[in-house]
Write a protein that holds these residues in place. Structure first.
Motif, short mmCIF file in Angstrom:
data_model
loop_
_atom_site.label_atom_id
_atom_site.label_comp_id
_atom_site.label_asym_id
_atom_site.label_seq_id
_atom_site.Cartn_x
_atom_site.Cartn_y
_atom_site.Cartn_z
N THR A 103 0.60 -1.10 0.35
CA THR A 103 0.08 0.11 -0.03
C THR A 103 0.73 1.61 -0.25
N ARG A 104 0.38 2.47 -0.53
CA ARG A 104 1.42 3.42 -1.24
C ARG A 104 1.19 3.68 0.93
N PRO A 105 0.75 3.98 1.95
CA PRO A 105 1.02 4.28 3.32
C PRO A 105 2.21 3.99 3.94
N ALA A 106 2.20 2.57 3.72
CA ALA A 106 3.29 1.78 3.57
C ALA A 106 4.63 1.38 3.61
N TRP A 107 4.55 1.69 1.79
CA TRP A 107 5.10 2.42 1.23
C TRP A 107 6.24 3.91 1.97
N ALA A 108 5.74 4.31 1.56
CA ALA A 108 5.95 5.51 2.26
C ALA A 108 6.80 6.35 3.95
N ALA B 105 13.90 4.38 5.73
CA ALA B 105 14.98 3.73 5.15
C ALA B 105 15.80 4.83 4.86
N LYS B 106 15.57 6.27 4.72
CA LYS B 106 15.98 7.18 4.78
C LYS B 106 16.36 7.99 6.02
N ALA B 107 16.04 7.35 7.50
CA ALA B 107 16.75 8.07 8.64
C ALA B 107 17.75 6.28 8.90
N GLY B 108 17.76 5.56 8.39
CA GLY B 108 18.27 4.71 8.52
C GLY B 108 18.16 3.56 10.27
N VAL B 109 16.97 3.30 9.86
CA VAL B 109 16.05 2.63 10.49
C VAL B 109 15.95 1.29 10.63
#
Length: 62
Positions: A47-52, A58-62
């Protein structure tokens, strides 16, 4: 859904077989697949919300 146009991350660098591919332009979902299995493996429809949320983490390095 055989009409996907797949793209890889710009971070794939010199080893493009170790990344995810996504297909844009689908209502409500983001199709995702493993680039190593291109065409032979499963396609996940996220789903788009899950992908976002995934991209943010990923950008935050989590």
């Amino acid at each position: 859904m055989n009409t996907h146009v797949w793209r890889k991350s710009s971070y794939s660098g010199t080893n493009p077989d170790q990344c995810l591919e996504v297909s844009d332009g689908h209502v409500g979902v983001v199709p995702v697949r493993d680039s190593k299995l291109a065409g032979a493996g499963p396609v996940l429809h996220i789903t788009r919300p899950a992908w976002a949320a995934f991209v943010r983490m990923a950008k935050a390095g989590v």
